[in-house]
Design an enzyme around this catalytic site. Structure first.
Site, PDB file in Angstrom:
ATOM      1  N   GLU A  34       0.832  -1.162   0.046  1.00  0.00           N
ATOM      2  CA  GLU A  34      -0.034  -0.048  -0.081  1.00  0.00           C
ATOM      3  C   GLU A  34       0.862   1.146   0.022  1.00  0.00           C
ATOM      4  OE1 GLU A  34      -2.815  -0.007   3.303  1.00  0.00           O
ATOM      5  OE2 GLU A  34      -3.476   1.969   2.709  1.00  0.00           O
ATOM      6  N   ARG A  36       5.300 -13.309   9.199  1.00  0.00           N
ATOM      7  CA  ARG A  36       5.939 -11.963   9.009  1.00  0.00           C
ATOM      8  C   ARG A  36       7.443 -11.997   9.695  1.00  0.00           C
ATOM      9  NH1 ARG A  36       2.468  -7.591   9.208  1.00  0.00           N
ATOM     10  NH2 ARG A  36       3.786  -6.169   9.636  1.00  0.00           N
ATOM     11  N   LYS A  57       4.443   0.460  10.308  1.00  0.00           N
ATOM     12  CA  LYS A  57       4.689   1.662   9.475  1.00  0.00           C
ATOM     13  C   LYS A  57       4.089   2.845  10.780  1.00  0.00           C
ATOM     14  CE  LYS A  57       3.631   0.329   4.958  1.00  0.00           C
ATOM     15  NZ  LYS A  57       2.487  -0.036   4.136  1.00  0.00           N
TER      16      LYS A  57
END
Ligand code: ATP
Ligand code: MG
Length: 563
Positions: free
Chosen positions: A44, A270, A280
Protein backbone atom coordinates in the site's frame (compact mmCIF):
# COMPACT_ATOMS: atom_id res chain seq x y z
CA UNK A 1 13.02 -16.64 19.63
CA UNK A 2 13.67 -18.21 16.30
CA UNK A 3 15.35 -21.54 15.92
CA UNK A 4 18.35 -20.20 14.02
CA UNK A 5 21.28 -22.55 13.73
CA UNK A 6 23.44 -23.23 16.76
CA UNK A 7 25.92 -25.24 14.74
CA UNK A 8 29.37 -23.79 15.39
CA UNK A 9 30.23 -24.09 11.68
CA UNK A 10 27.54 -21.51 10.89
CA UNK A 11 27.03 -20.03 8.32
CA UNK A 12 27.68 -23.30 6.54
CA UNK A 13 24.56 -24.59 8.24
CA UNK A 14 21.87 -25.21 5.66
CA UNK A 15 19.26 -22.51 5.34
CA UNK A 16 15.89 -22.96 6.99
CA UNK A 17 12.96 -24.56 5.17
CA UNK A 18 10.73 -22.61 2.81
CA UNK A 19 7.27 -24.18 2.76
CA UNK A 20 6.07 -21.82 0.01
CA UNK A 21 8.70 -23.17 -2.33
CA UNK A 22 7.65 -26.73 -1.47
CA UNK A 23 4.02 -25.87 -2.07
CA UNK A 24 4.63 -24.26 -5.45
CA UNK A 25 6.79 -27.19 -6.48
CA UNK A 26 4.02 -29.60 -5.48
CA UNK A 27 1.49 -27.54 -7.48
CA UNK A 28 3.75 -27.67 -10.49
CA UNK A 29 4.21 -31.40 -10.21
CA UNK A 30 0.45 -31.87 -9.88
CA UNK A 31 -0.16 -29.68 -12.95
CA UNK A 32 -2.13 -27.05 -10.99
CA UNK A 33 -2.34 -23.79 -12.96
CA UNK A 34 -0.87 -25.79 -15.86
CA UNK A 35 2.58 -25.30 -14.35
CA UNK A 36 2.23 -21.53 -14.44
CA UNK A 37 3.57 -19.47 -11.51
CA UNK A 38 2.65 -15.84 -11.05
CA UNK A 39 3.02 -13.79 -7.88
CA UNK A 40 2.78 -10.14 -6.94
CA UNK A 41 4.18 -7.88 -4.27
CA UNK A 42 1.27 -5.65 -3.21
CA UNK A 43 2.38 -2.71 -1.01
CA UNK A 44 0.00 0.00 0.00
CA UNK A 45 1.69 3.29 -0.97
CA UNK A 46 1.24 4.80 2.48
CA UNK A 47 4.81 4.66 3.75
CA UNK A 48 8.30 3.42 3.00
CA UNK A 49 9.31 -0.22 2.78
CA UNK A 50 11.11 -1.81 5.71
CA UNK A 51 13.11 -4.94 6.37
CA UNK A 52 9.88 -6.92 6.88
CA UNK A 53 8.78 -6.04 3.37
CA UNK A 54 12.16 -7.23 2.10
CA UNK A 55 11.18 -10.72 3.16
CA UNK A 56 7.84 -10.52 1.32
CA UNK A 57 9.58 -9.08 -1.76
CA UNK A 58 12.20 -11.75 -1.65
CA UNK A 59 9.61 -14.53 -1.34
CA UNK A 60 7.38 -13.15 -4.10
CA UNK A 61 10.15 -12.49 -6.60
CA UNK A 62 12.42 -15.47 -5.99
CA UNK A 63 9.59 -18.02 -6.05
CA UNK A 64 8.34 -16.67 -9.36
CA UNK A 65 11.85 -16.62 -10.82
CA UNK A 66 12.70 -20.12 -9.62
CA UNK A 67 9.69 -21.61 -11.36
CA UNK A 68 10.01 -19.59 -14.56
CA UNK A 69 7.13 -17.32 -13.62
CA UNK A 70 6.60 -13.60 -13.28
CA UNK A 71 6.15 -11.29 -10.33
CA UNK A 72 4.48 -7.92 -10.68
CA UNK A 73 4.64 -4.99 -8.35
CA UNK A 74 1.08 -3.99 -7.59
CA UNK A 75 0.31 -0.86 -5.66
CA UNK A 76 -2.66 -1.56 -3.47
CA UNK A 77 -3.96 1.98 -3.85
CA UNK A 78 -7.57 1.57 -2.78
CA UNK A 79 -7.53 4.07 0.07
CA UNK A 80 -7.24 7.63 -1.31
CA UNK A 81 -6.88 9.17 2.14
CA UNK A 82 -3.53 7.75 3.23
CA UNK A 83 -1.78 7.28 -0.09
CA UNK A 84 0.68 9.49 -1.89
CA UNK A 85 2.59 9.24 -5.15
CA UNK A 86 5.80 10.10 -3.29
CA UNK A 87 5.61 6.63 -1.75
CA UNK A 88 4.94 4.99 -5.12
CA UNK A 89 8.24 6.27 -6.51
CA UNK A 90 10.15 5.38 -3.38
CA UNK A 91 8.75 1.85 -3.19
CA UNK A 92 9.62 1.08 -6.80
CA UNK A 93 13.09 2.48 -6.22
CA UNK A 94 13.57 0.35 -3.09
CA UNK A 95 12.40 -2.84 -4.82
CA UNK A 96 14.91 -2.25 -7.61
CA UNK A 97 17.66 -1.41 -5.16
CA UNK A 98 17.01 -4.70 -3.41
CA UNK A 99 17.78 -6.34 -6.75
CA UNK A 100 14.38 -7.25 -8.14
CA UNK A 101 12.79 -6.02 -11.35
CA UNK A 102 9.01 -6.26 -11.53
CA UNK A 103 7.63 -7.89 -14.68
CA UNK A 104 5.21 -4.97 -14.68
CA UNK A 105 4.19 -2.17 -12.35
CA UNK A 106 0.43 -2.19 -11.87
CA UNK A 107 -2.13 -0.58 -9.58
CA UNK A 108 -5.27 -1.87 -7.93
CA UNK A 109 -6.80 1.39 -9.17
CA UNK A 110 -6.29 0.11 -12.75
CA UNK A 111 -9.11 -2.30 -11.96
CA UNK A 112 -11.64 0.10 -10.47
CA UNK A 113 -13.95 -0.26 -13.52
CA UNK A 114 -13.80 -4.06 -13.57
CA UNK A 115 -14.32 -4.19 -9.82
CA UNK A 116 -17.32 -1.93 -10.22
CA UNK A 117 -18.79 -4.20 -12.93
CA UNK A 118 -18.22 -7.25 -10.79
CA UNK A 119 -19.91 -5.55 -7.89
CA UNK A 120 -22.97 -5.04 -10.09
CA UNK A 121 -22.68 -8.70 -11.01
CA UNK A 122 -22.85 -9.60 -7.33
CA UNK A 123 -25.90 -7.35 -6.90
CA UNK A 124 -27.56 -8.94 -9.92
CA UNK A 125 -26.95 -12.44 -8.65
CA UNK A 126 -28.23 -11.59 -5.16
CA UNK A 127 -24.86 -11.52 -3.42
CA UNK A 128 -24.51 -7.86 -2.57
CA UNK A 129 -26.73 -5.10 -1.18
CA UNK A 130 -26.62 -1.45 -0.28
CA UNK A 131 -26.83 -0.76 3.44
CA UNK A 132 -27.89 2.71 4.66
CA UNK A 133 -26.85 2.17 8.25
CA UNK A 134 -23.84 3.89 9.74
CA UNK A 135 -20.56 2.16 10.43
CA UNK A 136 -21.09 1.78 14.18
CA UNK A 137 -24.46 0.12 13.72
CA UNK A 138 -23.05 -2.23 11.15
CA UNK A 139 -20.16 -3.30 13.36
CA UNK A 140 -22.43 -3.75 16.37
CA UNK A 141 -24.72 -5.98 14.33
CA UNK A 142 -21.81 -8.07 13.19
CA UNK A 143 -21.69 -9.59 16.70
CA UNK A 144 -18.61 -11.44 17.75
CA UNK A 145 -17.22 -14.88 18.22
CA UNK A 146 -19.98 -16.91 19.89
CA UNK A 147 -22.40 -13.97 19.48
CA UNK A 148 -24.89 -14.18 16.66
CA UNK A 149 -24.87 -11.59 13.91
CA UNK A 150 -27.92 -9.43 13.32
CA UNK A 151 -29.06 -9.03 9.73
CA UNK A 152 -29.37 -5.53 8.39
CA UNK A 153 -32.94 -4.36 7.76
CA UNK A 154 -31.81 -3.62 4.19
CA UNK A 155 -30.40 -7.06 3.53
CA UNK A 156 -33.34 -8.14 1.44
CA UNK A 157 -33.66 -5.13 -0.79
CA UNK A 158 -34.60 -5.95 -4.35
CA UNK A 159 -31.94 -6.22 -7.02
CA UNK A 160 -33.45 -3.22 -8.79
CA UNK A 161 -33.33 -1.05 -5.70
CA UNK A 162 -29.76 -2.13 -4.90
CA UNK A 163 -28.62 -1.38 -8.44
CA UNK A 164 -30.28 2.01 -8.40
CA UNK A 165 -28.73 2.95 -5.05
CA UNK A 166 -25.28 1.60 -5.95
CA UNK A 167 -25.28 3.56 -9.23
CA UNK A 168 -26.28 6.69 -7.38
CA UNK A 169 -23.53 6.06 -4.81
CA UNK A 170 -21.09 5.94 -7.72
CA UNK A 171 -22.62 9.04 -9.30
CA UNK A 172 -21.87 11.03 -6.16
CA UNK A 173 -25.43 11.60 -4.93
CA UNK A 174 -24.71 10.58 -1.36
CA UNK A 175 -22.53 11.92 1.40
CA UNK A 176 -19.46 10.12 2.79
CA UNK A 177 -20.43 7.42 5.24
CA UNK A 178 -24.13 7.50 4.40
CA UNK A 179 -24.21 4.15 2.60
CA UNK A 180 -22.01 1.15 1.85
CA UNK A 181 -22.21 -1.81 -0.48
CA UNK A 182 -21.97 -5.08 1.43
CA UNK A 183 -21.52 -8.66 0.35
CA UNK A 184 -24.47 -10.87 1.20
CA UNK A 185 -22.44 -13.71 2.62
CA UNK A 186 -23.32 -15.23 5.99
CA UNK A 187 -24.24 -13.21 9.09
CA UNK A 188 -23.86 -16.30 11.30
CA UNK A 189 -20.47 -17.39 10.01
CA UNK A 190 -17.98 -18.18 12.78
CA UNK A 191 -15.40 -16.16 10.87
CA UNK A 192 -16.32 -12.49 11.40
CA UNK A 193 -14.81 -11.55 8.02
CA UNK A 194 -17.66 -13.47 6.39
CA UNK A 195 -20.43 -11.55 8.14
CA UNK A 196 -21.54 -9.42 5.18
CA UNK A 197 -18.28 -7.46 4.79
CA UNK A 198 -18.23 -3.99 3.29
CA UNK A 199 -17.20 -3.88 -0.38
CA UNK A 200 -17.47 -0.15 -1.10
CA UNK A 201 -17.38 3.01 0.99
CA UNK A 202 -18.31 6.48 -0.17
CA UNK A 203 -15.32 8.81 -0.03
CA UNK A 204 -15.40 12.08 -1.92
CA UNK A 205 -11.62 12.17 -2.11
CA UNK A 206 -9.05 12.91 -4.75
CA UNK A 207 -7.04 9.81 -5.68
CA UNK A 208 -3.37 10.03 -6.69
CA UNK A 209 -4.07 8.24 -10.01
CA UNK A 210 -7.78 8.25 -10.75
CA UNK A 211 -8.14 11.87 -9.62
CA UNK A 212 -11.84 12.64 -9.11
CA UNK A 213 -13.24 9.84 -11.27
CA UNK A 214 -14.49 7.92 -8.29
CA UNK A 215 -16.22 8.77 -5.06
CA UNK A 216 -16.69 5.17 -3.99
CA UNK A 217 -13.64 3.08 -3.15
CA UNK A 218 -13.31 -0.70 -2.79
CA UNK A 219 -12.14 -2.22 0.48
CA UNK A 220 -8.90 -4.20 0.66
CA UNK A 221 -10.71 -7.54 0.65
CA UNK A 222 -12.95 -6.70 -2.27
CA UNK A 223 -10.02 -5.44 -4.32
CA UNK A 224 -7.29 -7.89 -3.49
CA UNK A 225 -8.34 -11.31 -4.73
CA UNK A 226 -10.10 -9.79 -7.73
CA UNK A 227 -6.95 -7.89 -8.71
CA UNK A 228 -5.01 -11.14 -8.37
CA UNK A 229 -7.49 -12.87 -10.68
CA UNK A 230 -7.50 -10.06 -13.27
CA UNK A 231 -3.70 -10.20 -13.46
CA UNK A 232 -3.51 -13.97 -13.61
CA UNK A 233 -1.78 -14.42 -10.26
CA UNK A 234 -1.59 -18.09 -9.29
CA UNK A 235 -0.04 -17.90 -5.81
CA UNK A 236 -1.09 -14.91 -3.75
CA UNK A 237 1.41 -14.85 -0.88
CA UNK A 238 0.78 -12.71 2.15
CA UNK A 239 1.48 -12.56 5.86
CA UNK A 240 -0.31 -14.54 8.57
CA UNK A 241 -2.66 -11.79 9.69
CA UNK A 242 -4.58 -12.39 6.45
CA UNK A 243 -5.29 -15.97 7.42
CA UNK A 244 -8.81 -15.10 8.58
CA UNK A 245 -9.43 -13.24 5.31
CA UNK A 246 -8.84 -16.30 3.17
CA UNK A 247 -12.42 -17.59 3.37
CA UNK A 248 -13.65 -14.24 2.10
CA UNK A 249 -10.93 -14.14 -0.57
CA UNK A 250 -12.22 -17.47 -1.87
CA UNK A 251 -15.89 -16.47 -1.53
CA UNK A 252 -15.46 -13.35 -3.65
CA UNK A 253 -13.58 -15.24 -6.35
CA UNK A 254 -16.26 -17.90 -6.41
CA UNK A 255 -18.95 -15.26 -7.02
CA UNK A 256 -17.16 -13.21 -9.71
CA UNK A 257 -17.04 -13.92 -13.45
CA UNK A 258 -13.28 -14.54 -13.53
CA UNK A 259 -11.42 -14.41 -16.83
CA UNK A 260 -9.13 -17.35 -16.00
CA UNK A 261 -7.53 -19.26 -13.13
CA UNK A 262 -8.73 -18.81 -9.57
CA UNK A 263 -5.73 -17.62 -7.55
CA UNK A 264 -4.96 -19.12 -4.18
CA UNK A 265 -3.89 -17.26 -1.06
CA UNK A 266 -1.14 -18.66 1.15
CA UNK A 267 0.02 -16.98 4.37
CA UNK A 268 3.51 -17.00 5.82
CA UNK A 269 5.16 -15.58 8.93
CA UNK A 270 5.99 -11.89 9.15
CA UNK A 271 9.61 -11.01 9.67
CA UNK A 272 10.30 -9.39 13.02
CA UNK A 273 13.77 -8.49 14.30
CA UNK A 274 15.06 -7.98 17.81
CA UNK A 275 15.77 -4.40 18.92
CA UNK A 276 13.56 -2.89 16.24
CA UNK A 277 9.97 -2.25 15.17
CA UNK A 278 8.52 -2.77 11.72
CA UNK A 279 5.09 -1.25 12.05
CA UNK A 280 4.64 1.69 9.70
CA UNK A 281 2.58 3.43 12.37
CA UNK A 282 5.35 3.16 14.98
CA UNK A 283 8.00 4.23 12.48
CA UNK A 284 5.94 7.27 11.61
CA UNK A 285 5.58 8.09 15.30
CA UNK A 286 9.38 7.96 15.76
CA UNK A 287 9.71 10.46 12.94
CA UNK A 288 6.90 12.72 14.07
CA UNK A 289 8.19 12.75 17.64
CA UNK A 290 11.63 13.78 16.36
CA UNK A 291 13.32 10.69 17.78
CA UNK A 292 14.93 10.13 14.39
CA UNK A 293 15.56 12.51 11.50
CA UNK A 294 13.29 11.03 8.84
CA UNK A 295 12.48 7.86 6.90
CA UNK A 296 16.12 7.41 5.93
CA UNK A 297 17.61 7.91 9.39
CA UNK A 298 20.17 5.08 9.53
CA UNK A 299 18.78 3.85 12.85
CA UNK A 300 15.49 2.85 11.24
CA UNK A 301 14.79 -0.53 9.62
CA UNK A 302 13.40 1.05 6.43
CA UNK A 303 15.15 0.00 3.25
CA UNK A 304 16.04 3.67 2.61
CA UNK A 305 17.72 3.83 6.00
CA UNK A 306 19.55 0.52 5.71
CA UNK A 307 20.79 1.50 2.28
CA UNK A 308 22.03 4.86 3.53
CA UNK A 309 23.69 3.07 6.42
CA UNK A 310 25.61 0.88 3.98
CA UNK A 311 23.74 -2.42 4.15
CA UNK A 312 24.40 -4.17 0.84
CA UNK A 313 21.24 -5.34 -0.91
CA UNK A 314 22.87 -8.76 -1.35
CA UNK A 315 23.25 -9.12 2.43
CA UNK A 316 19.54 -8.49 2.93
CA UNK A 317 18.63 -10.95 0.17
CA UNK A 318 20.93 -13.62 1.60
CA UNK A 319 19.53 -13.10 5.07
CA UNK A 320 15.95 -13.45 3.80
CA UNK A 321 16.86 -16.61 1.93
CA UNK A 322 18.64 -18.01 4.97
CA UNK A 323 15.85 -17.50 7.51
CA UNK A 324 13.44 -19.34 5.26
CA UNK A 325 9.67 -19.13 5.19
CA UNK A 326 7.53 -20.71 7.88
CA UNK A 327 3.93 -20.65 8.98
CA UNK A 328 4.55 -19.49 12.52
CA UNK A 329 5.69 -16.02 13.47
CA UNK A 330 9.16 -15.64 14.88
CA UNK A 331 11.55 -12.89 15.78
CA UNK A 332 15.04 -13.13 14.38
CA UNK A 333 18.15 -11.79 16.03
CA UNK A 334 19.38 -8.58 14.48
CA UNK A 335 22.92 -9.89 14.99
CA UNK A 336 22.18 -12.53 12.37
CA UNK A 337 21.27 -9.89 9.80
CA UNK A 338 24.43 -8.01 10.78
CA UNK A 339 26.41 -11.19 10.25
CA UNK A 340 25.27 -11.20 6.62
CA UNK A 341 26.11 -7.51 6.27
CA UNK A 342 29.62 -8.01 7.65
CA UNK A 343 30.14 -11.12 5.58
CA UNK A 344 29.28 -9.25 2.39
CA UNK A 345 31.28 -6.12 3.25
CA UNK A 346 34.31 -8.13 4.28
CA UNK A 347 34.52 -9.38 0.70
CA UNK A 348 33.79 -6.10 -1.02
CA UNK A 349 34.78 -3.10 1.09
CA UNK A 350 38.09 -1.29 0.59
CA UNK A 351 40.21 -0.86 3.71
CA UNK A 352 41.20 2.60 4.85
CA UNK A 353 42.73 4.10 7.96
CA UNK A 354 40.70 6.60 9.93
CA UNK A 355 41.11 7.88 13.47
CA UNK A 356 37.83 8.80 15.11
CA UNK A 357 39.11 10.12 18.45
CA UNK A 358 42.46 11.58 17.43
CA UNK A 359 45.40 12.35 19.67
CA UNK A 360 48.85 13.28 18.36
CA UNK A 361 51.78 10.89 18.27
CA UNK A 362 55.13 12.65 17.74
CA UNK A 363 58.10 10.53 16.70
CA UNK A 364 60.95 12.48 18.23
CA UNK A 365 63.78 10.80 16.29
CA UNK A 366 62.11 11.15 12.87
CA UNK A 367 64.13 13.23 10.37
CA UNK A 368 62.46 16.64 10.14
CA UNK A 369 60.25 17.05 7.06
CA UNK A 370 60.80 13.50 5.89
CA UNK A 371 57.84 11.71 4.22
CA UNK A 372 57.75 8.00 3.44
CA UNK A 373 55.20 6.09 1.37
CA UNK A 374 53.78 2.96 2.91
CA UNK A 375 52.09 0.51 0.55
CA UNK A 376 48.91 -1.05 1.91
CA UNK A 377 46.56 -3.52 0.31
CA UNK A 378 43.11 -2.16 -0.48
CA UNK A 379 41.37 -5.39 0.35
CA UNK A 380 43.17 -8.48 1.62
CA UNK A 381 40.10 -10.52 0.57
CA UNK A 382 40.46 -9.53 -3.06
CA UNK A 383 43.86 -8.99 -4.69
CA UNK A 384 42.12 -7.42 -7.71
CA UNK A 385 41.41 -4.37 -5.56
CA UNK A 386 45.14 -3.59 -5.63
CA UNK A 387 47.04 -1.43 -3.20
CA UNK A 388 47.64 2.20 -2.37
CA UNK A 389 50.37 4.36 -0.94
CA UNK A 390 49.84 6.16 2.33
CA UNK A 391 52.05 9.00 3.48
CA UNK A 392 53.92 8.33 6.74
CA UNK A 393 55.60 11.10 8.71
CA UNK A 394 56.92 11.86 12.17
CA UNK A 395 53.68 13.44 13.34
CA UNK A 396 50.64 11.21 13.30
CA UNK A 397 47.12 10.95 14.67
CA UNK A 398 46.35 7.82 16.60
CA UNK A 399 43.18 6.68 18.37
CA UNK A 400 42.90 8.08 21.90
CA UNK A 401 42.21 4.65 23.35
CA UNK A 402 45.38 3.21 21.79
CA UNK A 403 47.28 5.07 24.48
CA UNK A 404 47.07 4.86 28.26
CA UNK A 405 49.17 7.05 30.55
CA UNK A 406 48.97 4.26 33.12
CA UNK A 407 48.41 0.90 31.54
CA UNK A 408 45.65 -1.32 32.83
CA UNK A 409 46.42 -5.05 33.19
CA UNK A 410 46.64 -6.79 29.80
CA UNK A 411 46.82 -3.48 28.00
CA UNK A 412 49.25 -4.11 25.15
CA UNK A 413 49.01 -0.87 23.23
CA UNK A 414 50.95 2.34 23.77
CA UNK A 415 51.94 3.34 27.27
CA UNK A 416 55.22 4.82 28.51
CA UNK A 417 57.96 2.29 27.87
CA UNK A 418 55.89 -0.02 25.67
CA UNK A 419 56.49 -0.75 22.00
CA UNK A 420 53.85 -1.31 19.29
CA UNK A 421 53.86 -1.50 15.53
CA UNK A 422 52.30 1.19 13.42
CA UNK A 423 50.19 -0.49 10.74
CA UNK A 424 52.31 -1.16 7.65
CA UNK A 425 55.29 0.74 9.10
CA UNK A 426 57.71 0.86 12.03
CA UNK A 427 57.88 -0.22 15.65
CA UNK A 428 57.59 2.79 17.97
CA UNK A 429 58.36 2.92 21.67
CA UNK A 430 56.53 5.41 23.88
CA UNK A 431 58.87 7.79 25.66
CA UNK A 432 56.37 10.09 27.35
CA UNK A 433 53.42 12.41 26.86
CA UNK A 434 52.16 15.90 27.53
CA UNK A 435 48.74 16.93 28.78
CA UNK A 436 46.33 19.81 28.30
CA UNK A 437 45.50 21.95 31.34
CA UNK A 438 42.40 19.78 31.93
CA UNK A 439 44.57 16.69 32.20
CA UNK A 440 43.62 15.20 28.84
CA UNK A 441 46.39 13.91 26.61
CA UNK A 442 47.89 16.51 24.30
CA UNK A 443 50.76 14.61 22.67
CA UNK A 444 52.26 11.18 22.97
CA UNK A 445 55.98 11.00 22.34
CA UNK A 446 57.80 8.02 20.91
CA UNK A 447 60.91 6.94 19.07
CA UNK A 448 60.89 4.65 16.05
CA UNK A 449 63.27 1.86 15.15
CA UNK A 450 64.40 2.34 11.50
CA UNK A 451 65.21 -1.36 11.24
CA UNK A 452 61.60 -2.49 11.70
CA UNK A 453 59.95 -1.18 8.55
CA UNK A 454 58.93 -4.67 7.41
CA UNK A 455 57.28 -5.48 10.73
CA UNK A 456 60.09 -7.44 12.31
CA UNK A 457 63.20 -6.42 14.18
CA UNK A 458 66.70 -7.78 13.48
CA UNK A 459 67.04 -8.77 17.15
CA UNK A 460 63.79 -10.78 17.06
CA UNK A 461 61.85 -8.37 19.33
CA UNK A 462 58.09 -8.88 19.20
CA UNK A 463 55.29 -6.39 19.74
CA UNK A 464 51.88 -7.41 20.99
CA UNK A 465 49.82 -4.83 19.14
CA UNK A 466 49.55 -3.03 15.82
CA UNK A 467 47.72 0.27 15.79
CA UNK A 468 46.53 2.42 12.91
CA UNK A 469 47.53 6.00 12.26
CA UNK A 470 47.10 8.95 9.93
CA UNK A 471 49.81 11.49 9.07
CA UNK A 472 48.70 14.88 10.43
CA UNK A 473 50.02 16.74 7.40
CA UNK A 474 48.13 14.49 4.97
CA UNK A 475 44.92 13.84 6.88
CA UNK A 476 41.48 14.79 5.67
CA UNK A 477 38.70 15.73 8.09
CA UNK A 478 35.80 13.36 8.42
CA UNK A 479 32.63 13.22 10.46
CA UNK A 480 31.38 9.86 11.60
CA UNK A 481 27.90 9.03 12.86
CA UNK A 482 28.12 6.17 15.34
CA UNK A 483 24.83 4.37 15.91
CA UNK A 484 23.70 2.20 18.77
CA UNK A 485 20.51 0.17 18.62
CA UNK A 486 17.51 2.46 18.74
CA UNK A 487 15.72 0.17 21.19
CA UNK A 488 17.59 -1.20 24.17
CA UNK A 489 15.14 -4.08 24.67
CA UNK A 490 15.31 -7.18 22.50
CA UNK A 491 11.55 -7.04 22.06
CA UNK A 492 10.57 -3.38 22.15
CA UNK A 493 7.28 -2.93 23.96
CA UNK A 494 7.34 -6.30 25.67
CA UNK A 495 7.25 -4.78 29.17
CA UNK A 496 4.75 -1.99 28.78
CA UNK A 497 3.03 -2.58 25.48
CA UNK A 498 4.55 0.53 23.94
CA UNK A 499 7.84 0.03 22.07
CA UNK A 500 8.65 3.71 22.53
CA UNK A 501 9.10 3.06 26.26
CA UNK A 502 12.19 1.04 25.32
CA UNK A 503 13.97 3.72 23.32
CA UNK A 504 17.65 4.08 24.14
CA UNK A 505 18.34 7.70 25.06
CA UNK A 506 21.61 8.07 23.15
CA UNK A 507 21.55 6.06 19.97
CA UNK A 508 23.65 8.47 17.92
CA UNK A 509 27.10 9.94 18.59
CA UNK A 510 28.69 12.24 16.06
CA UNK A 511 32.47 12.44 16.13
CA UNK A 512 34.99 14.44 14.13
CA UNK A 513 38.00 12.48 13.06
CA UNK A 514 40.91 12.32 10.67
CA UNK A 515 41.49 9.94 7.80
CA UNK A 516 44.07 9.06 5.19
CA UNK A 517 43.88 11.10 2.01
CA UNK A 518 42.35 8.28 -0.08
CA UNK A 519 39.09 8.76 1.81
CA UNK A 520 38.71 12.10 0.10
CA UNK A 521 37.98 10.17 -3.10
CA UNK A 522 35.24 7.73 -2.05
CA UNK A 523 31.99 7.73 -3.96
CA UNK A 524 28.69 8.73 -2.42
CA UNK A 525 27.14 5.66 -0.83
CA UNK A 526 30.38 3.67 -0.97
CA UNK A 527 31.14 1.53 2.07
CA UNK A 528 34.71 1.21 3.32
CA UNK A 529 36.25 -0.58 6.24
CA UNK A 530 37.96 1.75 8.67
CA UNK A 531 40.65 -0.62 9.84
CA UNK A 532 40.09 -1.91 13.36
CA UNK A 533 36.90 0.17 13.71
CA UNK A 534 34.16 -1.13 11.48
CA UNK A 535 32.41 -0.59 8.17
CA UNK A 536 31.38 2.94 7.30
CA UNK A 537 29.13 4.18 4.51
CA UNK A 538 29.89 7.49 2.86
CA UNK A 539 26.73 9.58 2.92
CA UNK A 540 25.02 10.06 -0.42
CA UNK A 541 24.68 13.79 0.02
CA UNK A 542 26.84 15.22 2.79
CA UNK A 543 30.50 15.07 1.79
CA UNK A 544 32.87 13.49 4.31
CA UNK A 545 30.03 12.23 6.50
CA UNK A 546 30.30 8.51 7.24
CA UNK A 547 27.65 6.32 8.84
CA UNK A 548 28.84 3.36 10.87
CA UNK A 549 27.21 0.41 9.14
CA UNK A 550 28.31 -2.25 11.59
CA UNK A 551 31.32 -2.98 13.77
CA UNK A 552 33.89 -5.65 12.97
CA UNK A 553 33.19 -8.05 15.80
CA UNK A 554 30.87 -10.97 15.09
CA UNK A 555 28.20 -10.43 17.72
CA UNK A 556 26.16 -13.26 16.29
CA UNK A 557 28.77 -15.63 17.71
CA UNK A 558 27.98 -14.38 21.24
CA UNK A 559 24.25 -14.55 20.71
CA UNK A 560 24.65 -18.09 19.49
CA UNK A 561 26.67 -19.03 22.59
CA UNK A 562 24.04 -17.51 24.89
CA UNK A 563 21.62 -19.85 23.12
P1 ATP B 1 0.48 -1.50 7.44
O1 ATP B 1 1.45 -1.20 8.56
O2 ATP B 1 -0.10 -0.30 6.76
O3 ATP B 1 -0.48 -2.62 7.69
P2 ATP B 1 1.95 -3.39 5.96
O4 ATP B 1 3.20 -3.54 6.73
O5 ATP B 1 0.93 -4.44 5.95
O6 ATP B 1 1.37 -2.00 6.31
P3 ATP B 1 1.73 -3.32 3.11
O7 ATP B 1 2.17 -2.22 2.22
O8 ATP B 1 0.30 -3.61 3.18
O9 ATP B 1 2.34 -3.00 4.50
O10 ATP B 1 2.55 -4.64 2.83
C1 ATP B 1 2.84 -5.12 1.56
C2 ATP B 1 3.17 -6.59 1.67
O11 ATP B 1 4.27 -6.78 2.55
C3 ATP B 1 2.02 -7.38 2.25
O12 ATP B 1 1.83 -8.54 1.47
C4 ATP B 1 2.46 -7.71 3.63
O13 ATP B 1 1.94 -8.96 4.01
C5 ATP B 1 3.99 -7.75 3.51
N1 ATP B 1 4.62 -7.42 4.78
C6 ATP B 1 4.42 -6.31 5.52
N2 ATP B 1 5.13 -6.37 6.67
C7 ATP B 1 5.82 -7.53 6.64
C8 ATP B 1 6.74 -8.18 7.54
N3 ATP B 1 7.10 -7.63 8.70
N4 ATP B 1 7.25 -9.37 7.17
C9 ATP B 1 6.92 -9.93 5.99
N5 ATP B 1 6.06 -9.38 5.12
C10 ATP B 1 5.51 -8.20 5.42
MG1 MG C 1 -1.18 -3.81 4.99
Amino acid sequence: MNDSPTNPSFPDTPAAANFVRDLVRADNEAGTFAGRVQTRFPPEPNGYLHIGHAKAISVDFTIAAEFGGVCKLRFDDTNPITEESEYVEAILDDVRWLGFEPAEVVYASDYFSTLYQWAEHLINTGFAYVDDQDGDTISAQRGGYGNPGVESPQRDRSVAENLDLFRRMRAGEFADGSRVLRAKADMQHENMQMRDPVMYRIRHEHHHRTADDWCIYPTYDWAHGQSDAIEGVTHSLCTLEFDSHRALYDWYLEHCPLPGDTPRQTEFARLELTHTVTSKRKLLQLINDGVVDGWDDPRLPTLRALRRRGYPAAAIRNFCEFIGVARTNSRHQIELLEWFVRNELNRTALRRMAVLHPIKLVITNWPAGHVERVTLQNNPEDAADGSREVAFTGELFIEADDFMAEAAPKYFRLTPGAEVRLRGAYFVRCTGFTTHPDGSIAEVHATYDPATRDGSSPDGRKVKATIHWVSTAHAVDITAALYERLFAAEVPGERTGDPLDDLRPNSLAVVHGKAEAALGAVDPGQVVQFERLGYFAHDGEQPMLFHRTVGLRDEWANVRKRG
